[in-house]
Write an enzyme that holds these catalytic residues in place. Structure first.
Site, short mmCIF file in Angstrom:
data_model
loop_
_atom_site.label_atom_id
_atom_site.label_comp_id
_atom_site.label_asym_id
_atom_site.label_seq_id
_atom_site.Cartn_x
_atom_site.Cartn_y
_atom_site.Cartn_z
N LYS A 135 0.84 -1.20 0.00
CA LYS A 135 0.00 0.00 0.00
C LYS A 135 0.88 1.25 0.00
O LYS A 135 1.85 1.34 0.76
CB LYS A 135 -0.89 -0.03 1.24
N SER A 210 -9.18 1.87 2.84
CA SER A 210 -8.23 2.63 2.03
C SER A 210 -7.20 1.76 1.31
O SER A 210 -6.50 2.24 0.43
CB SER A 210 -7.50 3.63 2.92
N SER A 234 -10.03 -0.80 6.72
CA SER A 234 -9.29 -0.51 5.48
C SER A 234 -8.52 -1.69 4.92
O SER A 234 -8.02 -1.62 3.80
CB SER A 234 -8.32 0.66 5.71
#
Length: 536
Positions: A135, A210, A234
């Site tokens: 990420k 996210s 997330s």
């Protein structure tokens, strides 16, 4: 517990705000499409044809150690796949292909030298030569670390986050970094630095956030293992929307250092870093690598007899006014799991009604706004948006946004506004903080040392782009477990009636991660786990 007059007003205000934001976003999207002449229906990525792309990470590492396949060939296969699917889904936002291939050649050279036997290599490098993705919010040496914030678009990491360093030490080879929502606080991965990521099963649907780019590239077979972070779901929401595995560990087990934004104050207790992957087999070894010596707090080496566990099932939160009703297809999916457990294992799955779960969003919101132990107020999202630059005024940004003059995304502006409204209800917030402790105790007593709870990962399958603006608090189905600190594994259960992934959360008591991971492996064998995109 009835809502107070102030709380009812807050509900109506937040609903009006979310619907206004949704209408505004939809209008701007239609105008943009009309000006750009864009059209066409949804797409899905084509199924992978390279067999190397269909093996778990630990199996790839085993083949590399045994010289049955070269790391260079595995890495190149994944690079080829990313180059095939990324123009469709926009998941990987910066690659490091040349460096990855160089590192793969070094792995192959080490293995060919034969200085260490296979057992030693497995102990030292459990993911030797296996490609991974990270990420973008995590620091990866030489990679951008903007977290989708335009003010940080030129920041390049000079170090690795702790979990990234541990993965590299375990032999994994990062291929690049993946998209997220602006400042990692929204459940659609879209920002003004990299744009929007699209679901590999239907490009008109979201990937979640996210850690949405991570979930997407895993589902599209462009990666096999990865890293996500989770303060409200997330990891688990993107894993659910993309039909892969995501594990939120027991709070405090995996270090969060090296990501932006970093949790401060009481939020440190809610933020979790954890593994995301396509195959349940990889969850346990990934968690061991990421947790380091803290893994000794768990019982991962303890054999779990699935038929001896106590199973509980809760099909919805009890009817929160803030959250959408659970889709009937997801309820049917959960009931199929319950029926299978009872038939295959001969166990009785007890349906439970935990009434306090109805207040999941209010509890999450109240706890996120808690003051620190020394009385300092919680960090405002608007302050993060400025990133130590010019102060951000959410109302002013909202007025600028339709004119294309704001550098922030609409969800980020909406969150900054919502934060101001919820702060008005301090009396209600204190009630919710007390309820959080009561709920935690109730669940601890229910789960005990051998119980697991089945609970929806989200009330709906992956919605169309922009639609989360109309239902902004649906993340409460995942966010509540950040507040309570329990380990949770999101398990994919194939595709639903719309051809989109369905799944379920498996929850256990603190430090009983081994139970949720064992159930994940069991359910993968029963229901198939990840479903290849582009197939019915």
């Amino acid at each position: 517990m009835a809502l107070s007059h102030l709380e009812r007003c807050l509900v109506l205000l937040l609903r009006a705000l979310s619907r206004s934001l949704l209408a505004l976003s939809a209008l701007v999207a239609r105008l943009s499409a009309a000006v750009g002449g864009r059209g066409g229906g949804p797409l899905t990525v084509e199924p992978p044809t390279e067999p190397l792309l269909l093996l778990p990470g630990v199996q790839l590492a085993r083949r590399i150690r045994r010289r049955q396949v070269k790391s260079v060939d595995v890495v190149q296969a994944y690079i080829n796949r990313i180059q095939e699917v990324n123009p469709i889904v926009n998941a990987l936002v910066k690659d490091r292909y040349d460096a990855a291939l160089q590192e793969a050649m070094q792995v192959d050279h080490m293995v060919s030298e034969g200085e260490e036997d296979e057992k030693t290599l497995q102990e030292k490098f459990p993911f030797l030569g296996v490609p991974c993705t990270i990420k973008e919010a995590f620091a990866v040496h030489g990679m951008p670390n903007s977290s989708g914030l335009l003010a940080r678009r030129n920041i390049i990491s000079s170090t690795d986050a702790i979990v990234v360093s541990r993965l590299k030490q375990a032999g994994a080879i990062p291929l690049g970094v993946t998209n997220c929502s602006e400042l990692c606080m929204w459940y659609e991965s879209s920002n003004n630095v990299y744009g929007r990521t699209r679901n590999p099963y239907n490009t008109q649907r979201i990937v979640g956030g996210s850690s949405g780019g991570e979930g997407c590239i895993l589902a599209a077979a462009g990666s096999v293992i990865g890293v996500g972070s989770d303060i409200g779901g997330s990891i688990r929401m993107p894993a659910f929307f993309n039909g892969v595995y995501g594990h939120k560990p027991t709070t405090g087990l995996v270090p969060n250092e090296g990501q932006f934004p970093i949790a401060v104050g009481p939020r440190v207790e809610f933020m979790c870093t954890g593994p995301m992957c396509r195959y349940a087999e990889d969850l346990d070894p990934l968690l061991r690598v990421m947790a380091g010596t803290e893994i000794n707090k768990l019982k991962l080496d303890e054999e779990v007899e699935i038929e001896s566990l106590k199973f509980y099932s809760m099909e919805h939160d009890g009817g929160s006014v803030f959250v959408s009703p659970v889709d009937p297809d997801l309820i049917d999916t959960q009931r199929r799991v319950v029926d299978y457990l009872q038939t295959d294992l001969g166990v009785e799955v007890q349906n439970v009604e935990i009434k306090k779960m109805r207040y999941s969003f209010q509890i999450w919101s109240a706890m996120m706004s808690s003051k620190s132990a020394d009385g300092q107020p919680a960090q405002l999202f608007a302050d993060l948006m400025s990133d130590h630059g010019k102060e951000v005024w959410p109302v002013w940004e909202l007025l600028k946004w339709p004119l294309g003059l704001s550098v922030h995304t609409l969800p980020a502006i909406g969150l900054a506004l919502t934060e101001r409204f919820t702060a008005l209800n301090e009396g209600g917030n204190e009630k919710m903080r007390n309820m959080a402790q009561s709920l935690r105790t109730e669940l601890e007593n229910l789960l005990g040392k051998d119980g697991v709870l089945l609970y929806p990962s989200h009330p709906r399958v992956a919605p169309k782009h922009h639609l989360p603006l109309g239902v902004p608090f649906n993340f409460a189905y995942t966010g509540i477990f950040n507040i309570l600190g329990f380990p949770v594994t999101q398990c994919p259960l194939g595709l639903g009636k719309e051809g989109l992934p369905v799944g379920i959360q498996v929850v256990a008591n603190h430090f009983n991660d081994h139970l949720t991971l064992a159930v994940a492996r069991y359910l993968e064998k029963a229901f198939g786990g990840w479903a290849v995109p582009g197939t019915s």
